[in-house]
Design a protein around this motif. Structure first.
Motif, PDB file in Angstrom:
ATOM      1  N   UNK A  35      -4.619   5.921 -26.921  1.00 20.49           N
ATOM      2  CA  UNK A  35      -5.012   4.853 -27.788  1.00 20.49           C
ATOM      3  C   UNK A  35      -5.745   3.724 -26.801  1.00 20.49           C
ATOM      4  N   UNK A  36      -5.343   3.815 -25.610  1.00 21.55           N
ATOM      5  CA  UNK A  36      -5.857   2.781 -24.618  1.00 21.55           C
ATOM      6  C   UNK A  36      -7.226   2.989 -24.253  1.00 21.55           C
ATOM      7  N   UNK A  37      -7.514   4.312 -24.273  1.00 20.48           N
ATOM      8  CA  UNK A  37      -8.978   4.980 -23.934  1.00 20.48           C
ATOM      9  C   UNK A  37      -9.847   4.383 -25.216  1.00 20.48           C
ATOM     10  N   UNK A  38      -9.319   4.696 -26.327  1.00 21.50           N
ATOM     11  CA  UNK A  38     -10.184   4.424 -27.513  1.00 21.50           C
ATOM     12  C   UNK A  38     -10.324   3.031 -27.476  1.00 21.50           C
ATOM     13  N   UNK A  39      -9.439   2.121 -27.631  1.00 19.16           N
ATOM     14  CA  UNK A  39      -9.507   0.426 -27.859  1.00 19.16           C
ATOM     15  C   UNK A  39      -9.999  -0.141 -26.805  1.00 19.16           C
ATOM     16  N   UNK A  40      -9.885   0.189 -25.611  1.00 19.11           N
ATOM     17  CA  UNK A  40     -10.133  -0.597 -24.354  1.00 19.11           C
ATOM     18  C   UNK A  40     -11.094   0.149 -23.676  1.00 19.11           C
ATOM     19  N   UNK A  41     -12.433  -0.133 -23.758  1.00 17.59           N
ATOM     20  CA  UNK A  41     -13.526   0.570 -22.983  1.00 17.59           C
ATOM     21  C   UNK A  41     -13.726   0.006 -21.444  1.00 17.59           C
ATOM     22  N   UNK A  42     -13.243  -0.926 -21.171  1.00 16.78           N
ATOM     23  CA  UNK A  42     -13.059  -1.557 -19.799  1.00 16.78           C
ATOM     24  C   UNK A  42     -11.788  -0.796 -19.149  1.00 16.78           C
ATOM     25  N   UNK A  43     -11.867   0.090 -18.032  1.00 18.34           N
ATOM     26  CA  UNK A  43     -10.956   0.671 -17.391  1.00 18.34           C
ATOM     27  C   UNK A  43      -9.979  -0.422 -16.737  1.00 18.34           C
ATOM     28  N   UNK A  44     -10.596  -1.527 -16.304  1.00 18.05           N
ATOM     29  CA  UNK A  44      -9.546  -2.597 -15.858  1.00 18.05           C
ATOM     30  C   UNK A  44      -8.654  -3.112 -16.671  1.00 18.05           C
ATOM     31  N   UNK A  45      -9.320  -3.251 -17.936  1.00 17.89           N
ATOM     32  CA  UNK A  45      -8.203  -3.831 -19.025  1.00 17.89           C
ATOM     33  C   UNK A  45      -7.235  -2.804 -19.233  1.00 17.89           C
ATOM     34  N   UNK A  46      -7.348  -1.526 -19.427  1.00 17.09           N
ATOM     35  CA  UNK A  46      -6.235  -0.611 -19.415  1.00 17.09           C
ATOM     36  C   UNK A  46      -5.089  -0.862 -18.437  1.00 17.09           C
ATOM     37  N   UNK A 108     -18.313   0.039 -12.423  1.00 15.91           N
ATOM     38  CA  UNK A 108     -18.474  -1.105 -11.532  1.00 15.91           C
ATOM     39  C   UNK A 108     -17.533  -2.118 -11.856  1.00 15.91           C
ATOM     40  N   UNK A 109     -16.428  -1.457 -12.334  1.00 13.64           N
ATOM     41  CA  UNK A 109     -15.205  -2.720 -12.902  1.00 13.64           C
ATOM     42  C   UNK A 109     -13.861  -2.656 -12.241  1.00 13.64           C
ATOM     43  N   UNK A 110     -13.779  -1.423 -11.232  1.00 13.03           N
ATOM     44  CA  UNK A 110     -12.621  -1.544 -10.282  1.00 13.03           C
ATOM     45  C   UNK A 110     -12.984  -0.885  -8.978  1.00 13.03           C
ATOM     46  N   UNK A 111     -12.778  -1.633  -7.879  1.00 14.19           N
ATOM     47  CA  UNK A 111     -13.085  -1.595  -6.864  1.00 14.19           C
ATOM     48  C   UNK A 111     -11.948  -1.109  -5.723  1.00 14.19           C
ATOM     49  N   UNK A 112     -11.942  -0.062  -4.935  1.00 17.34           N
ATOM     50  CA  UNK A 112     -10.982   0.474  -4.215  1.00 17.34           C
ATOM     51  C   UNK A 112     -11.596   1.595  -3.095  1.00 17.34           C
ATOM     52  N   UNK A 113     -11.000   1.618  -1.979  1.00 20.60           N
ATOM     53  CA  UNK A 113     -11.176   2.476  -1.003  1.00 20.60           C
ATOM     54  C   UNK A 113     -10.512   3.859  -1.352  1.00 20.60           C
ATOM     55  N   UNK A 114     -11.110   4.897  -0.784  1.00 21.19           N
ATOM     56  CA  UNK A 114     -10.469   6.174  -0.944  1.00 21.19           C
ATOM     57  C   UNK A 114     -10.818   6.807  -2.187  1.00 21.19           C
ATOM     58  N   UNK A 115      -9.861   7.531  -2.536  1.00 21.45           N
ATOM     59  CA  UNK A 115     -10.144   8.660  -3.921  1.00 21.45           C
ATOM     60  C   UNK A 115      -9.500   7.985  -5.125  1.00 21.45           C
ATOM     61  N   UNK A 116      -9.980   8.199  -6.264  1.00 17.60           N
ATOM     62  CA  UNK A 116      -9.498   7.793  -7.509  1.00 17.60           C
ATOM     63  C   UNK A 116      -8.022   8.556  -7.647  1.00 17.60           C
ATOM     64  N   UNK A 117      -7.676   9.583  -6.929  1.00 23.27           N
ATOM     65  CA  UNK A 117      -6.491  10.273  -7.062  1.00 23.27           C
ATOM     66  C   UNK A 117      -5.259   9.272  -6.183  1.00 23.27           C
ATOM     67  N   UNK A 118      -5.719   9.109  -5.059  1.00 18.18           N
ATOM     68  CA  UNK A 118      -4.921   8.243  -4.210  1.00 18.18           C
ATOM     69  C   UNK A 118      -4.537   6.881  -4.774  1.00 18.18           C
ATOM     70  N   UNK A 119      -5.526   6.225  -5.329  1.00 20.60           N
ATOM     71  CA  UNK A 119      -5.423   4.883  -6.028  1.00 20.60           C
ATOM     72  C   UNK A 119      -4.403   5.014  -7.001  1.00 20.60           C
ATOM     73  N   UNK A 120      -4.598   6.112  -7.825  1.00 12.92           N
ATOM     74  CA  UNK A 120      -3.908   6.162  -9.091  1.00 12.92           C
ATOM     75  C   UNK A 120      -2.315   6.307  -8.739  1.00 12.92           C
ATOM     76  N   UNK A 121      -2.125   7.136  -7.513  1.00 18.32           N
ATOM     77  CA  UNK A 121      -0.606   7.202  -6.979  1.00 18.32           C
ATOM     78  C   UNK A 121      -0.228   6.109  -6.315  1.00 18.32           C
TER      79      UNK A 121
END
Length: 158
Positions: A35-46, A108-121
């Motif tokens: 639902x979040x993927x569908x309703x909130x196109x901006x990943x930072x908003x999720x 260009x909505x979320x900024x971080x160093x490293x990989x998405x996997x590490x940032x998710x954890x």
């Protein structure tokens, strides 16, 4: 505990009862993330939505911690089928967050160093740790300060 009581009449063992509750939590998580993927196109908003949802629950104590989260502390002593279901829950959460972070970086909505996997954890650990700290201190502001600092860090180009 109410979740366990509701299912206790239909399951032959405590472990199967816990597995059933965990499966339902995971199904709810899948529906929510879709639902979040569908309703909130901006990943930072999720990410903000997730943080806000738990803040509301901590503040008004309307919902207890997620059962999967609570059980992780006891993982080594739990039956294998319960451990597996807890991991399935966190596998989905981690994969969804990894995808969200990757989408956010590309857009260009979320900024971080490293990989998405590490940032998710990192995000999983941070949010759950902030929840525990808020409970320990009896102050939702602790959770809010930690999570808002993180969301701000993620929204600033480095």
């Amino acid at each position: 505990m109410a979740h366990f009581v509701a299912y206790s009449c239909h399951t032959p063992t405590k472990a199967s009862l816990v597995v059933e509750v965990l499966k339902r939590y995971r199904e709810q998580l899948v529906r929510t993330t879709e639902r979040l993927d569908h309703e909130l196109p901006n990943p930072l908003d999720r990410l903000k939505w997730i943080v806000q949802r738990w803040e509301t629950c901590i503040q008004d104590q309307s919902e207890s911690f997620c059962v999967a989260t609570l059980l992780t502390a006891e993982l080594p002593v739990l039956p294998q089928e319960v451990r597996a279901e807890v991991r399935h829950y966190f596998d989905h959460l981690g994969e969804w967050l990894e995808s969200t972070f990757a989408q956010g970086r590309r857009a260009g909505r979320i900024f971080f160093h490293g990989t998405p996997r590490v940032e998710a954890q990192n995000f999983i650990a941070l949010v759950h740790g902030a929840m525990l700290s808020a409970r320990a201190y009896g102050a939702c502001g602790v959770y809010r300060d930690i999570t808002q600092s993180t969301l701000k860090r993620l929204s600033i180009r480095k």
